[in-house]
Design an enzyme around this catalytic site. Structure first.
Site, mmCIF file in Angstrom:
data_model
loop_
_atom_site.group_PDB
_atom_site.id
_atom_site.type_symbol
_atom_site.label_atom_id
_atom_site.label_comp_id
_atom_site.label_asym_id
_atom_site.label_seq_id
_atom_site.Cartn_x
_atom_site.Cartn_y
_atom_site.Cartn_z
ATOM 1 N N HIS A 75 0.857 -1.187 0.000
ATOM 2 C CA HIS A 75 0.000 0.000 0.000
ATOM 3 C C HIS A 75 0.894 1.239 0.000
ATOM 4 C CE1 HIS A 75 -4.038 -1.818 1.552
ATOM 5 N NE2 HIS A 75 -3.455 -2.582 0.658
ATOM 6 N N TYR A 203 -9.262 5.393 7.196
ATOM 7 C CA TYR A 203 -9.428 5.755 8.607
ATOM 8 C C TYR A 203 -10.418 6.918 8.648
ATOM 9 C CZ TYR A 203 -5.156 3.196 9.992
ATOM 10 O OH TYR A 203 -4.213 2.228 10.253
ATOM 11 N N PRO A 294 -4.440 0.329 18.676
ATOM 12 C CA PRO A 294 -4.213 -0.172 17.312
ATOM 13 C C PRO A 294 -4.285 0.886 16.204
ATOM 14 C CG PRO A 294 -6.392 -0.818 18.097
ATOM 15 C CD PRO A 294 -5.702 -0.168 19.251
ATOM 16 N N LYS A 298 0.977 -0.134 15.006
ATOM 17 C CA LYS A 298 2.390 -0.239 15.403
ATOM 18 C C LYS A 298 2.735 -1.481 16.235
ATOM 19 C CE LYS A 298 4.169 3.454 13.620
ATOM 20 N NZ LYS A 298 4.249 3.038 12.211
ATOM 21 N N TYR A 386 3.778 6.572 9.944
ATOM 22 C CA TYR A 386 2.995 5.375 9.617
ATOM 23 C C TYR A 386 3.869 4.323 8.936
ATOM 24 C CZ TYR A 386 -1.253 2.740 8.602
ATOM 25 O OH TYR A 386 -2.226 1.774 8.571
#
Ligand code: PHB
Length: 394
Positions: A75, A203, A294, A298, A386
């Site tokens: 991704h 998200y 979550p 990580k 991220y």
């Protein structure tokens, strides 16, 4: 009682414990790994799905997994969705990195297969595990599935035994500190037989609370929505779940793909760190040492990063014959852990509805999301965290 000797005893055969035994095996260091769960129990646990670029490199370069590259999905960005609009964070364009969607279950299956083919000693399904660090050498006592009792003696003992670690509790009273934060919400996670709603993770912040649309395969999807910490999965039927997802996510032409729900669970939500990570010949790694909420994906990545450092420090310990080198582990590992703690906490507060939030809090949160998605610098901050704070490429 049978007595067994090894160099490094590892409690916990999840990804952290197995990767450590694999990396040590490559350095010629012998390990025995024990877990109270059976192989099927560990493989059947549904956990998170995102690997940082550095985690993928570690798995591939160490020969632990090639499947991550062939069966994982790269991704190059994620979507932050708020006020009914998608805002893409372009990881490749911003920091030249990607993440891989490759579930933790598969990381475990690959590591377990590799340990088996390398002749590694991994014992699943043991019971009555007890650790003792009071003598000159640490010991682990456990009952094998056939009922026989083994006393394992080692030079070093590693607690890779998850958030309910028994090893952590073997530290002497007052021998370590704890830092933690509780949140007034949790995640409701489920698997659905449906087509993917999008090609990247979404998200979502909404007035009804957070939601995350993730994926697993072309026909199975993984999703989450913010819920109360004491929510009971059995009180949620498919209709109720989809109604909740729709009102949080759908709008302006974007719709979540629906289908039968095959698994549901409420995930614990907590930030936690203990330090130091070493007492004498006992060292902690992964969830035994720290947990993150979550939101930042990580948890598994931190466990793998711990273990990469720990394998180096243990090799130094054998090369130098000096236990003091083990002290370097705490500082090296926690540097990354605290960055990830901040990122996980921050991403959580940016995207969730805190019960009792004031109108000011809500407008501020929307301002923060606009700042992160509307500015190259803001987006780069998110993208770098991220994808996992890579070393500059040589
Ligand atoms: C998942 O796919 O399980 C997943 C992805 C991203 C997260 C958490 C979980 O932040």
């Amino acid at each position: 009682m049978k007595t067994l000797r090894t160099q490094v005893a590892i409690v916990g055969a999840g990804p952290a414990g197995l990767l450590l035994s694999h990396l040590l095996g490559r350095s010629g260091i012998e390990t025995v790994t024990v877990d109270h769960r059976t192989y099927d129990e560990i493989a059947g646990t549904i956990r998170a799905g995102i690997l940082e670029a550095g985690s993928v490199r570690l798995l591939v370069d160490s020969g632990a997994s090639t499947r991550v590259l062939t069966e994982g999905h790269r991704h190059d960005g994620v979507v932050l969705r708020f006020d009914g609009e998608n805002h893409r964070i372009d990881f490749q364009g911003l920091v030249g990195e990607s993440v891989w969607l490759y579930p933790q279950t598969d990381v475990f299956i690959d590591l377990a297969a590799r340990r088996r083919s390398d002749g590694g000693d991994v014992r699943y399904g043991v019971s009555d595990t007890a650790v003792d660090i009071s003598g000159a050498r640490p010991t682990v006592t456990y009952t094998e599935p056939d009922g026989s009792v083994t006393r394992l003696e080692a030079d070093l003992l590693i607690g890779a035994d998850g958030s309910r670690s028994i090893c952590r509790h073997a530290f002497p009273d007052g021998g370590r500190g704890e830092w933690f934060r509780e949140y007034p919400f949790a995640w409701f996670g489920f698997l659905a037989e449906a087509a993917p709603s999008h090609d990247e993770l979404v998200y979502t912040r909404s007035d009804y609370g957070f939601a995350l649309v993730s994926q697993r395969t072309p026909t199975v999807q993984r999703m989450y929505f913010q819920c109360a910490p004491d929510e009971r999965p059995q009180e949620w039927d498919d209709d109720r779940i989809w109604t909740e997802m729709r009102r949080r996510v759908n709008g302006n032409g974007f719709e979540v793909e629906e289908g039968p729900i095959t698994a549901k669970m409420v995930l614990p939500f907590r930030s936690f760190v203990t330090a130091p990570l070493r007492h004498d010949r006992l060292l902690l790694a992964g969830d035994a040492a720290h947990t993150v909420p979550p939101t930042g994906a990580k948890g598994l990545n931190l466990a793998l990063a711990d273990v990469a450092i720990l394998a180096e420090v243990i090799a130094d310990f054998y090369a130098a014959g000096d236990a003091d080198v083990l002290d370097r582990y705490t500082e090296r590992a926690l540097e990354r852990v605290w960055r990830a703690q901040h990122f996980s906490y921050w991403a959580t507060t940016m995207l969730h509805m805190v019960p009792g939030a004031t109108p000011f809090d809500i407008q501020r949160q929307r301002g923060e999301l606009a700042l992160i998605t509307g500015s190259r610098h803001g987006s780069t901050y998110f993208a770098e965290a991220y994808t996992g704070w890579q070393q500059p490429k040589q």
